[in-house]
Design an enzyme around this catalytic site. Structure first.
Site, short mmCIF file in Angstrom:
data_model
loop_
_atom_site.label_atom_id
_atom_site.label_comp_id
_atom_site.label_asym_id
_atom_site.label_seq_id
_atom_site.Cartn_x
_atom_site.Cartn_y
_atom_site.Cartn_z
N ALA A 1 -6.46 11.71 -10.12
CA ALA A 1 -5.45 11.14 -11.01
C ALA A 1 -4.25 10.62 -10.23
O ALA A 1 -3.14 10.54 -10.75
CB ALA A 1 -5.00 12.17 -12.04
N GLY A 2 -4.48 10.26 -8.96
CA GLY A 2 -3.44 9.60 -8.19
C GLY A 2 -3.42 8.11 -8.49
O GLY A 2 -3.94 7.66 -9.52
N GLY A 3 -2.85 7.33 -7.58
CA GLY A 3 -2.76 5.89 -7.81
C GLY A 3 -4.11 5.23 -7.95
O GLY A 3 -4.32 4.38 -8.83
N ALA A 4 -5.06 5.61 -7.08
CA ALA A 4 -6.40 5.01 -7.14
C ALA A 4 -7.11 5.42 -8.42
O ALA A 4 -7.80 4.60 -9.05
CB ALA A 4 -7.22 5.43 -5.92
N THR B 1 0.84 -1.19 0.00
CA THR B 1 0.00 0.00 0.00
C THR B 1 0.88 1.25 0.00
O THR B 1 2.10 1.17 -0.12
CB THR B 1 -0.99 -0.02 1.18
OG1 THR B 1 -1.93 1.04 1.03
CG2 THR B 1 -0.28 0.10 2.52
N ASP C 1 1.27 -8.07 -16.72
CA ASP C 1 0.97 -7.07 -17.74
C ASP C 1 0.15 -5.91 -17.19
O ASP C 1 0.39 -4.74 -17.52
CB ASP C 1 0.24 -7.71 -18.92
CG ASP C 1 1.14 -8.64 -19.73
OD1 ASP C 1 2.37 -8.53 -19.58
OD2 ASP C 1 0.60 -9.47 -20.48
N TYR D 1 -14.12 4.85 2.06
CA TYR D 1 -14.96 3.92 2.83
C TYR D 1 -15.00 4.25 4.32
O TYR D 1 -15.55 3.48 5.11
CB TYR D 1 -14.51 2.47 2.62
CG TYR D 1 -13.04 2.22 2.84
CD1 TYR D 1 -12.52 2.03 4.12
CD2 TYR D 1 -12.17 2.15 1.77
CE1 TYR D 1 -11.18 1.80 4.32
CE2 TYR D 1 -10.82 1.92 1.95
CZ TYR D 1 -10.33 1.73 3.22
OH TYR D 1 -8.99 1.50 3.42
N ARG E 1 -1.66 15.71 -14.97
CA ARG E 1 -1.65 14.34 -14.44
C ARG E 1 -2.77 13.52 -15.05
O ARG E 1 -2.60 12.33 -15.37
CB ARG E 1 -1.76 14.35 -12.92
CG ARG E 1 -0.57 14.97 -12.22
CD ARG E 1 -0.64 14.78 -10.72
NE ARG E 1 -0.47 13.38 -10.35
CZ ARG E 1 -0.48 12.93 -9.10
NH1 ARG E 1 -0.68 13.78 -8.10
NH2 ARG E 1 -0.32 11.66 -8.83
N LYS F 1 3.61 1.47 -3.75
CA LYS F 1 3.05 0.73 -4.88
C LYS F 1 3.86 0.90 -6.17
O LYS F 1 3.88 0.00 -7.01
CB LYS F 1 1.60 1.13 -5.13
CG LYS F 1 0.63 0.66 -4.06
CD LYS F 1 -0.80 1.00 -4.44
CE LYS F 1 -1.78 0.51 -3.40
NZ LYS F 1 -3.19 0.76 -3.80
#
Length: 272
Positions: free
Chosen positions: A126-129, A61, A76, A215, A153, A65
């Site tokens: 537009a981050g990792g999530a 996490t 892939d 969440y 980004r 990542k």
């Protein structure tokens, strides 16, 4: 006993341990799920140490990542997304890396019997999530628009996806008015700032499907206002659940006990 775990910093409030240990109990697997907090300087040592100690697999996490890509062989999907959240060790060989966040998005929609193929989707963030969500929706056949405060980004993600993916700023009124799916991939609305929302209520409409990756709380302001507007809503715990489900299946090569994992996850969220 098999050992699985989570690498991140911080990880003290992670919901992954109870969710995965519920799965081991349900399947009669003698295993434990533990957490590790390396630094960026000790990440390689942590990965190599886990491999040497015959740890079966780990989740990854924030903030590692992307960094772990230098220490594993990505599949892939992980290579395309540019991030790994699941690692499987193979008897001292170079570990294999996967991105189950992508599958988590897809299966959250599948769980609610919602089709994605051919739909117009807006991803906020537009981050990792956001990157994982945009790739998931595009791979499932959606036409994706990525909205982000820093437009560059968002444009990078759209370019990497290719095809009909587009990008823009946070003024998404026109895009959302024509959209079938809205996915919030930012932390806006997360406790303790649960009075905030990433999208004005006036943008929401009947027929829209809204998934909020946040969440905590389970029912965010965005989801409450989406329900009031007649939209269908999916809370972020479903994404968290299904990325864990896919990780479990990669590690154990068994079908995950989804009901038990979901019950454990939601019990933890209720107590949080």
């Amino acid at each position: 006993m098999d050992i699985y775990g989570l690498i991140g910093n911080p990880v003290e409030h992670s919901l992954s341990p109870p969710m995965h240990e519920a799965a081991y109990d349900a399947r009669g697997i003698d295993a434990r799920y533990v957490t590790f907090e390396p630094t960026k300087d000790t990440l390689e040592t942590a990965i190599n140490g886990a491999n040497a100690l015959d740890i079966a697999g780990i989740n990854v996490t924030i903030p590692f990542k992307q960094d772990v890509l230098n220490h594993i062989i990505p599949d892939d999907i992980a290579r395309e997304v540019g991030a790994v959240n699941t690692i499987k060790f193979h008897d001292g060989e170079t570990p294999r890396g996967y991105n189950t966040d992508v599958a988590g998005v897809k299966r959250a929609f599948q769980h609610h019997n919602i089709s994605i193929d051919g739909y117009d989707a807006v991803v906020v963030g537009a981050g990792g999530a956001g990157r994982a969500a945009a790739f998931a929706l595009a791979d499932a056949g959606a036409h994706v628009h990525i909205a982000n405060r820093t437009v560059e980004r968002a444009e990078t993600i759209a370019t990497d996806i290719g095809g009909q993916a587009t990008a823009g700023g946070l003024d998404t009124r026109d895009e959302i008015s024509d959209a079938d799916i809205l996915l919030n991939a930012t932390s806006v609305g997360m406790d303790p700032d649960s009075n905030q929302t990433p999208v004005p209520q006036s943008y929401l409409h009947d027929g829209l499907v809204v998934l909020d990756a946040v969440y905590t709380p389970i029912e965010t302001r965005l989801l409450r206002e989406a329900t009031a507007a007649g939209a269908t809503t999916i809370d972020g715990a479903w994404m968290l659940l299904y990325q864990g489900v896919v990780a479990f299946e990669i590690w154990t090569e068994q079908d995950a006990p989804i009901q038990q994992m979901n019950a454990a996850l939601r019990a933890e969220l209720e107590d949080a």
